[in-house]
Enzyme design. Structure first.
Site, PDB file in Angstrom:
ATOM      1  N   TYR A  31       0.825  -1.208   0.000  1.00  0.00           N
ATOM      2  CA  TYR A  31       0.000   0.000   0.000  1.00  0.00           C
ATOM      3  C   TYR A  31       0.858   1.256   0.000  1.00  0.00           C
ATOM      4  CZ  TYR A  31       0.829   1.000   4.982  1.00  0.00           C
ATOM      5  OH  TYR A  31       1.400   1.331   6.178  1.00  0.00           O
ATOM      6  N   LYS A 149       6.399  -1.912   2.101  1.00  0.00           N
ATOM      7  CA  LYS A 149       5.211  -1.329   2.734  1.00  0.00           C
ATOM      8  C   LYS A 149       4.027  -2.278   2.517  1.00  0.00           C
ATOM      9  CE  LYS A 149       3.185   3.312   3.119  1.00  0.00           C
ATOM     10  NZ  LYS A 149       3.306   3.461   4.562  1.00  0.00           N
ATOM     11  N   GLU A 181      12.143   2.810  14.354  1.00  0.00           N
ATOM     12  CA  GLU A 181      11.179   3.797  13.855  1.00  0.00           C
ATOM     13  C   GLU A 181       9.928   3.678  14.714  1.00  0.00           C
ATOM     14  OE1 GLU A 181       9.822   2.935   9.846  1.00  0.00           O
ATOM     15  OE2 GLU A 181       9.907   0.789  10.186  1.00  0.00           O
ATOM     16  N   LEU A 205      10.977   1.234   7.233  1.00  0.00           N
ATOM     17  CA  LEU A 205      10.433   1.695   5.959  1.00  0.00           C
ATOM     18  C   LEU A 205      11.166   2.987   5.634  1.00  0.00           C
ATOM     19  CD1 LEU A 205       8.133   1.247   3.802  1.00  0.00           C
ATOM     20  CD2 LEU A 205       7.059   3.190   4.918  1.00  0.00           C
TER      21      LEU A 205
HETATM   22  N1  PDD Z   1       2.948   5.088   7.325  1.00  0.00           N
HETATM   23  N2  PDD Z   1       7.579   3.801   8.885  1.00  0.00           N
HETATM   24  C1  PDD Z   1       6.434   3.105   8.853  1.00  0.00           C
HETATM   25  C2  PDD Z   1       6.392   1.769   9.510  1.00  0.00           C
HETATM   26  C3  PDD Z   1       5.301   3.635   8.215  1.00  0.00           C
HETATM   27  O1  PDD Z   1       4.169   2.915   8.162  1.00  0.00           O
HETATM   28  C4  PDD Z   1       5.375   4.921   7.628  1.00  0.00           C
HETATM   29  C5  PDD Z   1       4.203   5.539   6.924  1.00  0.00           C
HETATM   30  C6  PDD Z   1       6.597   5.614   7.697  1.00  0.00           C
HETATM   31  C7  PDD Z   1       6.790   6.973   7.067  1.00  0.00           C
HETATM   32  O2  PDD Z   1       6.825   6.873   5.668  1.00  0.00           O
HETATM   33  P1  PDD Z   1       6.338   8.091   4.757  1.00  0.00           P
HETATM   34  O3  PDD Z   1       7.126   9.276   5.179  1.00  0.00           O
HETATM   35  O4  PDD Z   1       6.669   7.659   3.385  1.00  0.00           O
HETATM   36  O5  PDD Z   1       4.863   8.280   5.006  1.00  0.00           O
HETATM   37  C8  PDD Z   1       7.681   5.020   8.317  1.00  0.00           C
HETATM   38  C9  PDD Z   1       1.768   5.443   6.585  1.00  0.00           C
HETATM   39  C10 PDD Z   1       1.536   6.901   6.471  1.00  0.00           C
HETATM   40  C11 PDD Z   1       0.572   4.670   7.123  1.00  0.00           C
HETATM   41  O6  PDD Z   1       0.763   3.500   7.407  1.00  0.00           O
HETATM   42  O7  PDD Z   1      -0.529   5.217   7.200  1.00  0.00           O
END
Ligand code: PDD
Length: 286
Positions: A31, A149, A181, A205
């Site tokens: 996703y 992801k 994270e 991620l």
């Molecule tokens: N989550 N780490 C994890 C485990 C994440 O699920 C996310 C983002 C990030 C940050 O990635 P980005 O800057 O590309 O949004 C880091 C999304 C927003 C979610 O699961 O809703």
């Protein structure tokens, strides 16, 4: 509310997927979440690149034409839901598709992937951005391919729920003593004016917001080390903050009930927040 599912715009309330969909049965899918400001998809190309790499990483192959249509479908969906003016968020999920009987191995011949997109309005967490968030630490029990992801988010949702029940806003995940994270955002720390973040690897991620922050750091001449911070050092940090598409740049001012530094957002996170907001809202959106 209209959504997009497998080639058709449909009402959210009546849209259906097969009970045999491998996304439903195995969490076999990838996703993306993309922020939208006045109809503009922030870091669109970065998100599409990561989506493509994630799909390749687990061997899901939507057709090239189908994949290339995604940005147009997203824009169409924003228009259909009258979301072209304010703030919005786009969710894209692509699973391996529906197949029967249930087998752990992939369907042979391959089936068509399920493509689902929704859009909704978005309200940034402004209060937490200005006051700072409370976090708890937890063991990072996720698998070792966190760079993908995938829709398998059970450890992530369970630890966010535990944080909520503990009166905290988010979670600092710790693997082998090191901060990796959060369940939905990346983490940066500041010590002696140097920015630290966990290296891009299979244990995190690689966030698009993290990437933007690293670009901002170069511009603002803030030195960066992609070196993990140990959980042990939490109490000695000057600043700590989260970065993510829906989190934006969010200071963490308290961890496990103890203040980080003086318990207020620090100068470096504030500068980064300002630069980030300029990029997202003033259309400086490469
Ligand atoms: N989550 N780490 C994890 C485990 C994440 O699920 C996310 C983002 C990030 C940050 O990635 P980005 O800057 O590309 O949004 C880091 C999304 C927003 C979610 O699961 O809703």
């Amino acid at each position: 509310m209209e959504i997009y599912l497998n080639g058709q715009f449909q009402k959210l309330e009546t849209a259906c997927i097969s009970v045999t969909d491998r996304g439903f049965i195995f969490g076999d899918g990838i996703y993306e979440v993309i922020r939208v400001v006045k109809g503009s998809l922030f870091r669109e190309l970065d998100h599409l690149k990561r989506l493509k790499e994630g799909l390749e990483g687990i061997g899901i192959h939507p057709g090239k034409a189908q994949f290339e249509q995604l940005p147009e479908i997203c824009r169409d969906l924003l228009k259909r839901n009258e979301l072209m003016n304010g703030e919005a968020v786009i969710y894209i999920q692509i699973t391996r598709g529906a197949s029967w009987p249930r087998t752990h191995t992939h369907p042979e011949p391959p089936v068509s992937p399920t493509v689902y997109i929704n859009t909704s309005t978005f309200n940034p967490y402004k209060e937490l951005h200005s006051k700072g968030a409370k976090a708890i630490t937890e063991s990072d029990v996720r698998w070792t391919r966190c760079n993908l992801k995938t829709t398998q988010l059970l450890p992530n949702t369970l630890s966010r729920e535990r944080a909520k029940n503990a009166g905290a806003d988010n979670v600092i995940l710790v693997r082998d003593g090191m901060i990796t994270e959060s369940p939905n955002a990346n983490i940066f720390a500041v010590k002696n004016d140097i920015l630290y973040t966990y290296p891009a690897s299979n244990y995190i991620l690689s966030g698009i917001t993290r990437k933007v922050v690293l670009e901002i750091a170069v511009r603002l001449q803030i030195p960066v080390k992609d070196t993990p911070i140990s959980e042990f050092d939490l109490c000695n940090l000057d600043e700590l903050f989260l970065t993510g598409t829906t989190t934006d740049i969010m200071p963490i001012t308290m961890a496990n009930g103890k203040e980080i530094s003086n318990g207020k957002p620090g100068p470096i996170v504030s500068k980064i927040q300002q630069a980030y907001n300029e990029m997202m809202y003033a259309g400086r959106n490469p």
